[in-house]
Design a protein around this motif. Structure first.
Motif, PDB file in Angstrom:
ATOM      1  N   THR A   1       0.232   8.097   1.707  1.00  0.00           N
ATOM      2  CA  THR A   1      -0.525   7.252   2.646  1.00  0.00           C
ATOM      3  C   THR A   1       0.397   6.134   3.143  1.00  0.00           C
ATOM      4  O   THR A   1       1.481   5.931   2.588  1.00  0.00           O
ATOM      5  CB  THR A   1      -1.779   6.684   1.957  1.00  0.00           C
TER       6      THR A   1
ATOM      7  N   SER B   1       0.842  -1.201   0.000  1.00  0.00           N
ATOM      8  CA  SER B   1       0.000   0.000   0.000  1.00  0.00           C
ATOM      9  C   SER B   1       0.870   1.240   0.000  1.00  0.00           C
ATOM     10  O   SER B   1       2.077   1.157   0.234  1.00  0.00           O
ATOM     11  CB  SER B   1      -0.915   0.032   1.237  1.00  0.00           C
ATOM     12  N   GLY B   2       0.252   2.374  -0.275  1.00  0.00           N
ATOM     13  CA  GLY B   2       0.979   3.644  -0.161  1.00  0.00           C
ATOM     14  C   GLY B   2       1.864   3.975  -1.337  1.00  0.00           C
ATOM     15  O   GLY B   2       2.581   4.970  -1.304  1.00  0.00           O
ATOM     16  N   VAL B   3       1.828   3.131  -2.372  1.00  0.00           N
ATOM     17  CA  VAL B   3       2.634   3.388  -3.566  1.00  0.00           C
ATOM     18  C   VAL B   3       1.759   3.209  -4.803  1.00  0.00           C
ATOM     19  O   VAL B   3       0.770   2.486  -4.779  1.00  0.00           O
ATOM     20  CB  VAL B   3       3.853   2.445  -3.660  1.00  0.00           C
TER      21      VAL B   3
END
Lengths: 360, 360, 360, 360
Positions: free
Chosen positions: C83, C69-71
């Motif tokens: 995020t 996540s976050g990419v």
């Protein structure tokens, strides 16, 4: 409470987007030796799960929870070890459709615009991080939190939908209807109402009430560690929530001091409050009466009617949402609100024990 | 947000009781080189000061603020140095009467009981730490916070008293009446109403509205760092507050998705919202529209009518309050709410600058 | 810095035990738009990976990092979205042997006893949470942190092993030997020494040096936000570390003020220090000179020689360790120390930017 | 640990500069009902007080501590109430000399340059915030912390001065010499040595050892909540400290696993360690053996010999310090180190009680 971590001692950190491979989180600071019941955790998940009835989004997610650390299978069952509990929930039904069309247009009422302004880019697939999907992790964490405060009973209900109030509080029927509605008559009214709303591609708001009974007097703290303050923070952190109140809440502002203050008398187990207008909190500290919180959920902005908006490039456009969505996101917010209540109470139980020792 | 400290980067810590020698606090994390105007700070204090009119408590406190560290007198005026700013406010009129009578009896609606249960003892003189006196430090800290976000205009008003609403929002008359009321007709009605209430030894609740304009889009963060979440936390931390809402708040729960979502169009400076039902926050991040918060203040429980209660020793008693008090604590909550708004925005400005760099 | 989270703005939370299904973590607060190179991240992992040479534990872990996540994969490469970045590393070679024998006996020098006393139970398989396996997540997080401070070059070396010092600092040969040794002659000596140690089932301690060049003057803060304080905290959090020093460190205590203080002169780009005894930090704030930290790693307590100990039940026993282990855990601590340096600097870069704005 | 606040539950926030009207702080999170002895607090202050002997700075400060909140005078003595304890210490002898000369020149080895680079301005009078004067507040806070962990005995000593070691550990003579030296012979040697150093206008470094006995096994936590990690952070936050070690510290890096690991046997009260090389901490958690920390204090950079430096304006100059100063700042660091030990232990006691309940 900052970034993606909630809580001071019982701390929940979450990660994951709507359309990534998984969402998950870490529950840190949990006491050791707490017995966890995976079935109970999964049941909690199932209450929030999408696609349970025709009244919620049709996304199909099994929401199977895996605890990948911080627990140990023993003769006494699955016990927490005191080290961080890793939570993993796979995304199964993230529907690989083409999102490029909405990638550059801002859906009114959604966080598309603000994410883009803040970060310069965003994961637009299914709402990315702003999707309510993140709340699944909260529910799992909340189920663990409940085991930390076993003497506390937490229950939630949808008490208003589209301006139509539930007048009864019959907790026994909460799980017998699709709305967590505590009022049988209201549940019937809401059913037909929501069918209409769904067919019209529209949406309605709602009010959720969460009640925790069994918490002792003494949890919470003055000034910036108030129990109600953290509850307000917790509930306001849920997607689409626009208001929070404790006890009588805004109604208290319309009363006189005589009407509002809860009187006390001695009961069999000590001082008792004759009413609970305060919602179980005075001066930021629990009174021993049930802790009562209500929060307002706005209608989801995913509606079929075209609305005026702009694109990333500055072009004026009309935007309508045709995909699957919740006509009343307030419904699935009920178990999420319960989870946040549990997390706040577990945190404050530990904080209170730290400062004042074991409370019998 | 825990203990007696508020904020993640712009951090306010307060100390002090109603009847100790002084109250005070520390503003930590303030950027360096910020020019402070002691007159402006003192003016902010004066707006909250008790005894200003017959409608607030008659305790007389000059509330003179001293900044004892973290500032340097330079050719360019009084500048912050980036080190912690120590705030000292002496208690002058703490009236050395005999408090022993209330030391062991719990005033209904007050925090007497919960403090005693939690801590086993309490500073009962004038309410001790639970007294609204602590909010004086918040106002001083808020005045510093305003200097950190000079482009933002923050104003507050009492928009409802005892159930009687102010319908206009004429900000120009706010300081011309004793209530921070933005509606001339309402101010007149409230005046006679509050005279009655005061004479009867009763009290009324109120609703306060705080609006911040000029904050850019992009402040705040998703999930547990939401701007509205911190605003809810900030406002709920103020004495006697029982509810908080953003934008339309609870009213949004009664609207349809079509009615509620703010549409967008291109304005001269970029995207614009045609309405501001969201109260300036979407997905926890500011939209660029005014940030609007309302909070409910309960009627103070210090009333002349005797109410049933118990003593520390478990005896049932009747308690009435005869000393000086605010018949409507909501009035003095207005400058406190403004201060908390300033503190939250200053904190989020720094947090946003940390993560995403200077926002023009 | 508490629980399992490190950092104030750039925050790393880890979870996972040696013998669970996976270890992982969350990097929260990372700026958006940072380009990540998965190959670079994996290379960093490979430097710490067990089983690389005969001089480290023979556990075989591919340590493949997944960012879940976050990419976002974009035309410009893999970018952070701002995020939380979820990190997942599967445990592959957790060898399902029978751990019941050591479940109730305390290995001297290990955390078995203290975990048991604290938590009442522990995950004894492979050391559970106290295993150095957790440091794999730090290396992944550190690789992300490096991308946040691209102007900074961080390098680490083993500068002493078993009391035998490396005298040279030839950074070019660091990766050419199995010890991250910057001194060719020392590397040869250590090779035969460690062969002996390993054959004897013994272990040796080591000293690691981490140097970061390119950090601007101005990172860090006074009092409890000191850069060197956070570096001390970061390094001391690594398994088996018993001491940390900055610049000359303990040697500075043996000098006079004349010898120790670094003099200044004007250089082509402004003030310059003629020496760097301070290790790049004065008053808790970076000077612009290289930041230099050294830490002492004790010899691992997993040795073949029997040592006196007790069991959980209070029986006196002799304990020896026959499984795979690192004869010098200091070696694999080098990339971990580099990672912690990167995390501290990324955090302080953001903290400094928050308070003082963009530093050119 | 960030900004000017130290601790997670027992939290100390300080403010104040060397030459402002006062310094002070807030102790937040202290348990209620703790009996404080103002004489004991003042005695602790006196041990750190400047001007006690010819071997420390001749600044004369009575360092009278006032606790202005959070305490209540009762029949049982002065008790904490659980609310924040405000600490005020007036600056008396801040000598109103002309500081303009050093306002724009950077004293080598001091924080003048780094403060200026970071903040763009600094309070140059007497070192401002970087002055060791701030540590007076730590000592007051530490005296409160000691009362929170009454079963723990904390004592500190100067164990090395200018490279000359104290070999004995005779704690009974600590307060009989001007150096907190536990070795009579060393104290004599240091006396003449320091007279020389002072006359020469020079300075020397030192090593301080702090030992806490009586702390139970079980305080601390793994990974980023390690007891030794927080001790490293605490000690490194003291002015002029450049290195910290636990137990054998750097010496452990020179031992074999056989030599270093402490063996265990059953004692009358349960498991016991036969040696204490670990310094009372394993895996970040206390073992029940004395917690032993040492830290290196650099020689103060305030020396009479001219040293090369630059001015704020970029001019090359020579700087020497002629005012009053400590020839060995390590001496007064002893009570400061004790205070920080007490603060860390009080914090970890509360953190442990939060997670695992009351530890008998």
């Amino acid at each position: 409470m900052s970034h993606n971590t909630f809580g001071h001692l019982f701390r929940v950190t979450t990660f994951g987007e709507s359309h990534g491979p998984m969402i998950g989180g870490v529950v840190d600071g949990c006491p050791p030796g707490i017995r966890l019941d995976m079935d109970a955790i999964q049941s909690a998940m199932d209450r929030r799960r999408p696609g349970k009835s025709r009244h919620t989004t049709q996304r199909r997610e099994p929401d199977t929870v895996r605890l990948v650390s911080g627990v140990l299978e023993t003769e006494d069952g699955l016990l927490t070890t005191g080290t961080p509990i890793g939570i993993i929930i796979e995304n199964v039904d993230q529907r690989s459709k083409d999102y490029s069309k909405i990638a550059d247009r801002y859906r009114p009422g959604h966080a598309d615009y603000t994410y883009d302004v803040k970060y310069g880019l965003r994961d637009y697939r299914g709402g990315g991080r702003s999707s309510a999907r993140e709340t699944a992790v909260r529910v799992a964490a909340g189920a663990i939190a409940r085991a930390v405060v076993p003497g506390v009973t937490i229950r939630g209900a949808l008490v208003e939908m589209g301006g139509d109030k539930a007048h009864a509080r019959d907790w026994s029927i909460i799980d017998d209807n699709d709305f967590f509605c505590p009022d049988e008559a209201a549940a019937l009214r809401w059913e037909s109402r929501l069918d209409e709303v769904r067919r019209a591609g529209s949406s309605v708001g709602a009010v959720v009430e969460i009640e925790a009974s069994g918490a002792p007097a003494g949890w919470g703290a003055p000034i910036y560690g108030k129990l109600d303050q953290d509850l307000a923070s917790a509930m306001m952190s849920i997607n689409a929530v626009k208001g929070v109140e404790i006890g009588l809440g805004f109604e208290a502002a319309r009363l006189s001091g005589e009407e509002n203050a809860d009187e006390m008398r001695m009961g069999p187990n000590g001082p008792e409050f004759l009413t609970n207008n305060a919602g179980g909190v005075l001066g930021g500290i629990s009174t021993g009466a049930p802790v009562v919180v209500r929060f307002a959920v706005k209608p989801t902005s995913s509606i079929r009617t075209a609305r005026r908006s702009v694109t990333r490039g500055g072009e004026e456009v009309d935007v309508s949402t045709t995909g699957r969505h919740d006509p009343c996101v307030g419904i699935r917010a009920v178990p999420v609100g319960e989870a946040m209540m549990a997390i706040v109470l577990a945190d404050h139980h530990l904080r209170d024990r730290a400062q004042t020792g074991e409370r019998s």
